[in-house]
Design a protein around this motif. Structure first.
Motif, PDB file in Angstrom:
ATOM      1  N   LEU A  78       0.854  -1.185   0.000  1.00  0.00           N
ATOM      2  CA  LEU A  78       0.000   0.000   0.000  1.00  0.00           C
ATOM      3  C   LEU A  78       0.889   1.233   0.000  1.00  0.00           C
ATOM      4  N   ALA A  79       0.320   2.348  -0.438  1.00  0.00           N
ATOM      5  CA  ALA A  79       1.044   3.612  -0.317  1.00  0.00           C
ATOM      6  C   ALA A  79       1.380   3.820   1.160  1.00  0.00           C
ATOM      7  N   ASP A  80       2.578   4.288   1.432  1.00  0.00           N
ATOM      8  CA  ASP A  80       3.047   4.417   2.824  1.00  0.00           C
ATOM      9  C   ASP A  80       2.689   5.778   3.418  1.00  0.00           C
ATOM     10  N   ARG A  81       1.464   6.235   3.187  1.00  0.00           N
ATOM     11  CA  ARG A  81       0.979   7.487   3.755  1.00  0.00           C
ATOM     12  C   ARG A  81      -0.469   7.322   4.161  1.00  0.00           C
ATOM     13  N   CYS A  82      -0.757   7.600   5.412  1.00  0.00           N
ATOM     14  CA  CYS A  82      -2.139   7.611   5.881  1.00  0.00           C
ATOM     15  C   CYS A  82      -2.863   8.750   5.175  1.00  0.00           C
ATOM     16  N   SER A  83      -4.048   8.470   4.648  1.00  0.00           N
ATOM     17  CA  SER A  83      -4.795   9.507   3.920  1.00  0.00           C
ATOM     18  C   SER A  83      -5.406  10.545   4.856  1.00  0.00           C
ATOM     19  N   HIS A  84      -5.366  10.294   6.138  1.00  0.00           N
ATOM     20  CA  HIS A  84      -5.897  11.258   7.109  1.00  0.00           C
ATOM     21  C   HIS A  84      -4.777  12.062   7.751  1.00  0.00           C
ATOM     22  N   GLY A  85      -3.789  11.365   8.295  1.00  0.00           N
ATOM     23  CA  GLY A  85      -2.775  12.040   9.088  1.00  0.00           C
ATOM     24  C   GLY A  85      -1.461  12.304   8.399  1.00  0.00           C
ATOM     25  N   ILE A 109      -4.132  -2.611   8.153  1.00  0.00           N
ATOM     26  CA  ILE A 109      -2.997  -1.916   8.750  1.00  0.00           C
ATOM     27  C   ILE A 109      -3.561  -0.709   9.487  1.00  0.00           C
ATOM     28  N   GLU A 110      -3.092  -0.515  10.713  1.00  0.00           N
ATOM     29  CA  GLU A 110      -3.599   0.572  11.535  1.00  0.00           C
ATOM     30  C   GLU A 110      -2.567   1.678  11.629  1.00  0.00           C
ATOM     31  N   CYS A 111      -2.999   2.889  11.334  1.00  0.00           N
ATOM     32  CA  CYS A 111      -2.138   4.059  11.459  1.00  0.00           C
ATOM     33  C   CYS A 111      -1.844   4.303  12.935  1.00  0.00           C
ATOM     34  N   TRP A 112      -0.594   4.520  13.238  1.00  0.00           N
ATOM     35  CA  TRP A 112      -0.168   4.689  14.632  1.00  0.00           C
ATOM     36  C   TRP A 112      -0.630   6.012  15.234  1.00  0.00           C
ATOM     37  N   LYS A 113      -0.924   7.010  14.404  1.00  0.00           N
ATOM     38  CA  LYS A 113      -1.191   8.343  14.940  1.00  0.00           C
ATOM     39  C   LYS A 113      -2.631   8.525  15.431  1.00  0.00           C
ATOM     40  N   HIS A 114      -3.611   8.174  14.598  1.00  0.00           N
ATOM     41  CA  HIS A 114      -5.004   8.398  14.987  1.00  0.00           C
ATOM     42  C   HIS A 114      -5.854   7.139  14.965  1.00  0.00           C
ATOM     43  N   GLY A 115      -5.264   5.992  14.648  1.00  0.00           N
ATOM     44  CA  GLY A 115      -5.990   4.726  14.715  1.00  0.00           C
ATOM     45  C   GLY A 115      -6.807   4.352  13.497  1.00  0.00           C
ATOM     46  N   SER A 116      -6.693   5.100  12.409  1.00  0.00           N
ATOM     47  CA  SER A 116      -7.393   4.699  11.189  1.00  0.00           C
ATOM     48  C   SER A 116      -6.876   3.340  10.740  1.00  0.00           C
TER      49      SER A 116
END
Length: 111
Positions: free
Chosen positions: A41-48, A62-69
């Motif tokens: 996957l692209a290595d950028r959270c689309s939110h954070g 895969i869970e984003c470490w910053k906001h839990g998306s």
């Protein structure tokens, strides 16, 4: 450029793990799910706008470490807020003889 580019081996990516890789400036999160399947996957959270490769892999996401998306490993679609925009996914090929993981960085899919 086209086709699959070798980025890692199965020995470097245990089930449930994720690593960051880069191919010609394309940053990817390479994840292996609990069944042993490999996803890119692209290595950028689309939110954070932080690296997904710093997150955790569990239950096909895969869970984003910053906001839990959470993003589905197969489709890139968000499973949990706050993200609402999917991330691109890339084709992956694993050579059964060598365990080499290849990714095609020229063929992203956005679902």
């Amino acid at each position: 450029m086209g086709g699959f580019v070798p980025v890692a081996t199965l020995a470097q990516l245990a089930p449930g793990e994720v690593i960051g890789v880069e191919i010609d400036g394309v940053e990817l999160a390479l994840a292996r799910d609990g069944d042993g399947d490999v996803h890119a996957l692209a290595d950028r959270c689309s939110h954070g706008d932080v690296a997904l490769s710093d997150g955790d892999v569990d239950s096909g996401a895969i869970e984003c470490w910053k906001h839990g998306s959470q993003f589905d490993l197969t489709t890139g679609r968000p499973r949990q807020l706050p993200a609402v925009v999917p991330v691109p996914v890339y084709p992956v090929h694993v050579d059964p003889a060598t365990g080499t993981i290849g990714v095609d960085p020229t063929a992203p899919t956005i679902n």
